[in-house]
Design a protein around this motif. Structure first.
Motif, PDB file in Angstrom:
ATOM      1  N   GLU A 187      -1.979   6.260   5.736  1.00 55.29           N
ATOM      2  CA  GLU A 187      -1.382   6.203   7.069  1.00 55.29           C
ATOM      3  C   GLU A 187      -1.155   4.749   7.468  1.00 55.29           C
ATOM      4  O   GLU A 187      -1.744   3.832   6.888  1.00 55.29           O
ATOM      5  CB  GLU A 187      -2.300   6.857   8.105  1.00 55.29           C
ATOM      6  N   ILE A 188      -0.304   4.561   8.458  1.00 51.47           N
ATOM      7  CA  ILE A 188      -0.104   3.246   9.048  1.00 51.47           C
ATOM      8  C   ILE A 188      -0.592   3.291  10.488  1.00 51.47           C
ATOM      9  O   ILE A 188      -0.112   4.101  11.285  1.00 51.47           O
ATOM     10  CB  ILE A 188       1.375   2.823   9.006  1.00 51.47           C
ATOM     11  N   VAL A 189      -1.565   2.455  10.799  1.00 46.86           N
ATOM     12  CA  VAL A 189      -2.125   2.388  12.145  1.00 46.86           C
ATOM     13  C   VAL A 189      -1.287   1.405  12.953  1.00 46.86           C
ATOM     14  O   VAL A 189      -1.255   0.203  12.653  1.00 46.86           O
ATOM     15  CB  VAL A 189      -3.601   1.942  12.111  1.00 46.86           C
ATOM     16  N   VAL A 227       0.835  -1.204   0.000  1.00 42.91           N
ATOM     17  CA  VAL A 227       0.000   0.000   0.000  1.00 42.91           C
ATOM     18  C   VAL A 227       0.870   1.256   0.000  1.00 42.91           C
ATOM     19  O   VAL A 227       0.600   2.220  -0.725  1.00 42.91           O
ATOM     20  CB  VAL A 227      -0.977  -0.010   1.194  1.00 42.91           C
ATOM     21  N   LEU A 228       1.941   1.260   0.796  1.00 50.21           N
ATOM     22  CA  LEU A 228       2.834   2.414   0.812  1.00 50.21           C
ATOM     23  C   LEU A 228       3.494   2.632  -0.553  1.00 50.21           C
ATOM     24  O   LEU A 228       3.738   3.765  -0.959  1.00 50.21           O
ATOM     25  CB  LEU A 228       3.900   2.237   1.885  1.00 50.21           C
ATOM     26  N   ASP A 229       3.785   1.537  -1.254  1.00 51.07           N
ATOM     27  CA  ASP A 229       4.411   1.648  -2.574  1.00 51.07           C
ATOM     28  C   ASP A 229       3.527   2.389  -3.575  1.00 51.07           C
ATOM     29  O   ASP A 229       4.034   2.922  -4.570  1.00 51.07           O
ATOM     30  CB  ASP A 229       4.744   0.260  -3.133  1.00 51.07           C
ATOM     31  N   LEU A 230       2.224   2.435  -3.316  1.00 50.66           N
ATOM     32  CA  LEU A 230       1.316   3.137  -4.228  1.00 50.66           C
ATOM     33  C   LEU A 230       1.512   4.647  -4.154  1.00 50.66           C
ATOM     34  O   LEU A 230       1.185   5.366  -5.105  1.00 50.66           O
ATOM     35  CB  LEU A 230      -0.139   2.792  -3.903  1.00 50.66           C
ATOM     36  N   GLY A 231       2.007   5.141  -3.019  1.00 45.62           N
ATOM     37  CA  GLY A 231       2.249   6.567  -2.861  1.00 45.62           C
ATOM     38  C   GLY A 231       0.989   7.416  -2.887  1.00 45.62           C
ATOM     39  O   GLY A 231       1.024   8.566  -3.345  1.00 45.62           O
ATOM     40  N   LEU A 232      -0.122   6.879  -2.387  1.00 47.52           N
ATOM     41  CA  LEU A 232      -1.391   7.604  -2.413  1.00 47.52           C
ATOM     42  C   LEU A 232      -1.447   8.626  -1.281  1.00 47.52           C
ATOM     43  O   LEU A 232      -1.083   8.329  -0.142  1.00 47.52           O
ATOM     44  CB  LEU A 232      -2.567   6.629  -2.294  1.00 47.52           C
ATOM     45  N   GLU A 233      -1.920   9.809  -1.608  1.00 48.93           N
ATOM     46  CA  GLU A 233      -2.001  10.887  -0.630  1.00 48.93           C
ATOM     47  C   GLU A 233      -2.935  10.506   0.519  1.00 48.93           C
ATOM     48  O   GLU A 233      -4.020   9.950   0.294  1.00 48.93           O
ATOM     49  CB  GLU A 233      -2.487  12.165  -1.304  1.00 48.93           C
ATOM     50  N   GLY A 234      -2.532  10.821   1.736  1.00 47.91           N
ATOM     51  CA  GLY A 234      -3.364  10.555   2.903  1.00 47.91           C
ATOM     52  C   GLY A 234      -3.220   9.165   3.488  1.00 47.91           C
ATOM     53  O   GLY A 234      -3.869   8.857   4.491  1.00 47.91           O
ATOM     54  N   LEU A 287      -5.837   3.608  18.471  1.00 51.04           N
ATOM     55  CA  LEU A 287      -7.163   3.246  17.977  1.00 51.04           C
ATOM     56  C   LEU A 287      -8.232   4.203  18.505  1.00 51.04           C
ATOM     57  O   LEU A 287      -9.222   4.465  17.819  1.00 51.04           O
ATOM     58  CB  LEU A 287      -7.487   1.806  18.380  1.00 51.04           C
ATOM     59  N   ALA A 288      -8.035   4.721  19.702  1.00 53.42           N
ATOM     60  CA  ALA A 288      -8.982   5.693  20.238  1.00 53.42           C
ATOM     61  C   ALA A 288      -8.986   6.954  19.373  1.00 53.42           C
ATOM     62  O   ALA A 288     -10.041   7.541  19.102  1.00 53.42           O
ATOM     63  CB  ALA A 288      -8.624   6.038  21.684  1.00 53.42           C
ATOM     64  N   GLU A 289      -7.811   7.378  18.924  1.00 49.89           N
ATOM     65  CA  GLU A 289      -7.724   8.545  18.039  1.00 49.89           C
ATOM     66  C   GLU A 289      -8.431   8.280  16.730  1.00 49.89           C
ATOM     67  O   GLU A 289      -9.099   9.154  16.174  1.00 49.89           O
ATOM     68  CB  GLU A 289      -6.247   8.882  17.793  1.00 49.89           C
ATOM     69  N   LEU A 290      -8.326   7.047  16.257  1.00 44.26           N
ATOM     70  CA  LEU A 290      -8.990   6.663  15.008  1.00 44.26           C
ATOM     71  C   LEU A 290     -10.510   6.736  15.176  1.00 44.26           C
ATOM     72  O   LEU A 290     -11.228   7.225  14.290  1.00 44.26           O
ATOM     73  CB  LEU A 290      -8.563   5.241  14.634  1.00 44.26           C
ATOM     74  N   LYS A 337       0.251  -3.979  12.248  1.00 46.36           N
ATOM     75  CA  LYS A 337       0.348  -2.648  11.639  1.00 46.36           C
ATOM     76  C   LYS A 337      -0.531  -2.664  10.411  1.00 46.36           C
ATOM     77  O   LYS A 337      -0.335  -3.468   9.504  1.00 46.36           O
ATOM     78  CB  LYS A 337       1.801  -2.326  11.281  1.00 46.36           C
ATOM     79  N   LEU A 338      -1.526  -1.775  10.395  1.00 43.43           N
ATOM     80  CA  LEU A 338      -2.560  -1.828   9.366  1.00 43.43           C
ATOM     81  C   LEU A 338      -2.536  -0.568   8.517  1.00 43.43           C
ATOM     82  O   LEU A 338      -2.447   0.540   9.049  1.00 43.43           O
ATOM     83  CB  LEU A 338      -3.942  -1.975  10.023  1.00 43.43           C
ATOM     84  N   PRO A 339      -2.633  -0.706   7.198  1.00 46.57           N
ATOM     85  CA  PRO A 339      -2.675   0.477   6.341  1.00 46.57           C
ATOM     86  C   PRO A 339      -4.072   1.098   6.333  1.00 46.57           C
ATOM     87  O   PRO A 339      -5.086   0.392   6.278  1.00 46.57           O
ATOM     88  CB  PRO A 339      -2.308  -0.067   4.960  1.00 46.57           C
ATOM     89  N   LEU A 340      -4.105   2.412   6.410  1.00 47.69           N
ATOM     90  CA  LEU A 340      -5.349   3.167   6.292  1.00 47.69           C
ATOM     91  C   LEU A 340      -5.261   3.982   5.011  1.00 47.69           C
ATOM     92  O   LEU A 340      -4.377   4.833   4.870  1.00 47.69           O
ATOM     93  CB  LEU A 340      -5.559   4.069   7.505  1.00 47.69           C
ATOM     94  N   VAL A 341      -6.150   3.718   4.077  1.00 45.21           N
ATOM     95  CA  VAL A 341      -6.132   4.395   2.791  1.00 45.21           C
ATOM     96  C   VAL A 341      -7.565   4.725   2.389  1.00 45.21           C
ATOM     97  O   VAL A 341      -8.459   3.896   2.536  1.00 45.21           O
ATOM     98  CB  VAL A 341      -5.426   3.517   1.716  1.00 45.21           C
ATOM     99  N   HIS A 342      -7.785   5.955   1.941  1.00 44.26           N
ATOM    100  CA  HIS A 342      -9.129   6.419   1.583  1.00 44.26           C
ATOM    101  C   HIS A 342     -10.115   6.163   2.722  1.00 44.26           C
ATOM    102  O   HIS A 342     -11.235   5.692   2.511  1.00 44.26           O
ATOM    103  CB  HIS A 342      -9.617   5.749   0.297  1.00 44.26           C
ATOM    104  N   ASN A 343      -9.669   6.432   3.949  1.00 44.14           N
ATOM    105  CA  ASN A 343     -10.504   6.320   5.147  1.00 44.14           C
ATOM    106  C   ASN A 343     -11.030   4.911   5.386  1.00 44.14           C
ATOM    107  O   ASN A 343     -12.108   4.717   5.954  1.00 44.14           O
ATOM    108  CB  ASN A 343     -11.692   7.300   5.100  1.00 44.14           C
ATOM    109  N   THR A 344     -10.273   3.908   4.972  1.00 50.49           N
ATOM    110  CA  THR A 344     -10.593   2.519   5.319  1.00 50.49           C
ATOM    111  C   THR A 344      -9.321   1.845   5.828  1.00 50.49           C
ATOM    112  O   THR A 344      -8.232   2.078   5.311  1.00 50.49           O
ATOM    113  CB  THR A 344     -11.117   1.712   4.111  1.00 50.49           C
ATOM    114  N   VAL A 345      -9.492   1.015   6.846  1.00 52.68           N
ATOM    115  CA  VAL A 345      -8.395   0.215   7.383  1.00 52.68           C
ATOM    116  C   VAL A 345      -8.476  -1.170   6.751  1.00 52.68           C
ATOM    117  O   VAL A 345      -9.521  -1.821   6.802  1.00 52.68           O
ATOM    118  CB  VAL A 345      -8.481   0.105   8.915  1.00 52.68           C
TER     119      VAL A 345
END
Length: 265
Positions: A75-77, A66-73, A152-155, A84-92
């Protein structure tokens, strides 16, 4: 456009849907490769080492892809473990291995186990509704409150709150079998799953690029270029010819493989 990318993913990820879907698939293949490599090296009938490799690689390879895609926004949770879970387009994106049993993706947490405390926290932080799995507790029942760890609370406090995309895949000793993905929520502590979207089958991305050999015009000699060498033939001596001695030839020794009939049909 990859026709196997489901509609819910296109609505969620927009123009990045095909790339995210491919990243998820390649992460599963990376996990398969790592697991089989460890199994071969372990030379053991027990699955302790391969199981550990699968469990950790399923998260690490997904994060990398997912990080290799270089998509804006993106994050790694981090959860304080190997989760360690990728968060992309507001989905984990959350991968989990299921039993290979030929059935459709499960309606409860795979392998007939109750989800761990950490898994319940991940679902709670990404639940689309305010309530979790206990809607109307009994008056005399003392239910412990689920306390989320800080990351996770912040999420969970975000608006809109992220959803969770569950990636359920089957893998056995021979490798990856099937995989599905879709938005999901946890309905109770026993592990019942609610699929918010279609549980879509994951397959290899269409139009996978092949590595082509470049046709370069160079003057470098190839291994088969140039004139063939002249190798002199070994002949008999004059004495052998006068005596009529026949030429000596090498005879291959007969082996069991030569005489025995093959069992391969």
């Amino acid at each position: 456009m990859d026709s196997s990318t489901p509609q819910w993913a296109r609505e969620q990820y927009g123009d990045d849907a095909d790339a995210i879907r491919a990243a998820v698939w390649w992460a599963l293949e990376d996990t398969e490769e790592a697991t089989l490599d460890v199994r071969a090296a372990a030379r053991s009938k027990y699955g302790f080492a391969p199981g550990g490799a699968r469990m950790t690689n399923q998260f690490e390879r997904l994060v990398e892809r997912v990080l290799d895609l270089g998509l804006e926004g993106t994050e790694i949770v981090k959860t304080g473990t190997w989760y360690k879970l990728p968060l992309v387009h507001n989905t984990v994106l959350f991968p989990v291995c299921a039993e290979v049993d030929g059935t459709e993706p499960p309606s409860r947490w795979p392998r007939n186990k109750e989800p761990s405390g950490l898994v319940r926290e991940i679902f709670a932080a990404t639940s689309p509704s305010a309530k979790l799995w206990v809607t109307e507790p009994l008056p005399d029942l003392d239910m412990p409150e689920l306390v989320l760890r800080p990351s996770l609370a912040e999420l969970a406090e975000r608006d809109p709150r992220p959803h969770l995309v569950l990636v359920v895949y089957e893998m056995d000793r021979s490798g990856l079998k099937r995989a599905w993905w879709g938005k999901a929520e946890l309905l109770d502590e026993a592990g019942s799953l609610g699929w918010i979207t279609e549980r879509s089958l994951l397959t290899a991305p269409e139009g996978t690029p092949l590595f082509a050999v470049l046709d370069t015009d160079t003057d470098d000699d190839r291994f088969d270029s140039g004139d063939l060498p002249e190798v002199p033939m070994a002949g008999r001596s004059d004495e052998e010819r006068k005596l009529g001695t026949p030429p000596t030839t090498e005879m291959a020794e007969e082996t069991e493989d030569d005489s025995a009939e093959s069992d391969e049909g």
